[in-house]
Design an enzyme around this catalytic site. Structure first.
Site, PDB file in Angstrom:
ATOM      1  N   CYS A  34       1.126  -1.440  -0.276  1.00 52.02           N
ATOM      2  CA  CYS A  34       0.189  -0.035   0.338  1.00 52.02           C
ATOM      3  C   CYS A  34       1.060   0.884  -0.342  1.00 52.02           C
ATOM      4  O   CYS A  34       2.037   1.550   1.361  1.00 52.02           O
ATOM      5  CB  CYS A  34      -1.115   0.448   1.133  1.00 52.02           C
ATOM      6  SG  CYS A  34      -1.553   1.646   1.570  1.00 52.02           S
ATOM      7  N   CYS A  45      -5.350   6.061  -3.096  1.00 50.07           N
ATOM      8  CA  CYS A  45      -4.712   4.735  -3.450  1.00 50.07           C
ATOM      9  C   CYS A  45      -3.160   5.182  -3.872  1.00 50.07           C
ATOM     10  O   CYS A  45      -2.933   5.333  -5.567  1.00 50.07           O
ATOM     11  CB  CYS A  45      -5.442   3.532  -4.588  1.00 50.07           C
ATOM     12  SG  CYS A  45      -3.853   2.139  -4.704  1.00 50.07           S
TER      13      CYS A  45
END
Length: 254
Positions: free
Chosen positions: A71, A195
């Site tokens: 991530c 994101c």
């Protein structure tokens, strides 16, 4: 249990200091902590752990409680957390699920080096690549009017992707080397405000349409940048650049 809440351009995380190795969370406990009605609320949860040869190890869980892939925004937040704890100063070298990462902090921004990319797969009307997590990238018009949840979910659960899942990014090309990006994230199973691995994928895909490094990217939660060096067969020295903010600290009982 003491916890910290961090966010990077609206992508938010529960962050835990596990340098003593005492935390052994179940999938149900992680999902509870990330629950926005019954727990703390977050897109994901991260553990900062010790690892020989590195400043720290990043262990990331999706909000459904399952251990996730890399991530980008989470990595930037964990670097800021490591600085807060005094584990690092202005530079960090850590290990995550996709391998080692370097990062540095400058002018209140975290510069996180992402993995090199060897290839981008061209699909009928989109592209697919792995920038630490799998990403489907589709260029659209009038992004603000798109039903990201419905369109993204249909792709994520299509025949090709339903078994392993993929993140789905919709990108609109803007003037002055800018992109606008919205993302449906697997594991969260919804649209998120940002994101990091997704905007990285969008920037690298856009470079094939003439976009130059660094690419500026607008997301629902703010602005990010992606810098890179383009090679004949891929990309190297890819950096995700943006803010990482500690929102609050608290205690919760499991």
């Amino acid at each position: 249990m003491t916890f910290y809440k961090y966010q990077g351009t609206g992508n938010d995380f529960v962050v835990l200091d596990n340098r003593d190795g005492s935390l052994q969370l179940t999938q149900e406990q992680v999902a509870f902590l990330c629950d926005r009605r019954r727990g703390i609320g977050a897109d994901g949860l991260m553990l900062l752990q010790l690892k020989e040869g590195y400043d720290f190890e990043m262990v990331y869980y999706n909000s459904d409680g399952r251990e996730g892939s890399m991530c980008g925004n989470g990595g930037r937040c964990l670097v800021a957390f490591a600085q807060y704890l005094g584990v690092v100063e202005n530079e960090a070298y850590f290990i995550a699920s996709d391998g080692p990462h370097k990062a540095y902090l400058k002018d209140r921004l975290v510069h996180l080096q992402m993995k090199d990319l060897d290839a981008i797969e061209d699909l009928d009307d989109a592209s697919f690549m792995n920038t630490g997590s799998p990403h489907y990238v589709k260029q659209v018009e009038a992004l603000q009017d798109l039903n990201v949840f419905a369109e993204g979910r249909a792709i994520r659960y299509s025949d090709r992707f339903k078994a392993e899942g993929t993140n789905v990014n919709f990108v609109e090309h803007l003037p002055e080397n800018q992109l606008s990006v919205r993302t449906y994230e697997r594991g969260v199973e919804d649209e998120t405000f940002s994101c990091g691995t997704g905007v990285t994928a969008c920037a690298l895909a856009a470079s094939r349409a003439g976009y130059q490094s660094p690419v500026k990217i607008k997301v629902l939660g703010g602005e990010l940048q992606v810098s890179f060096e383009k090679e004949s067969n891929g990309f190297k020295n890819v950096f995700l650049i943006g803010p990482a903010v500690q929102v609050f600290k608290g205690e919760i009982t499991l």
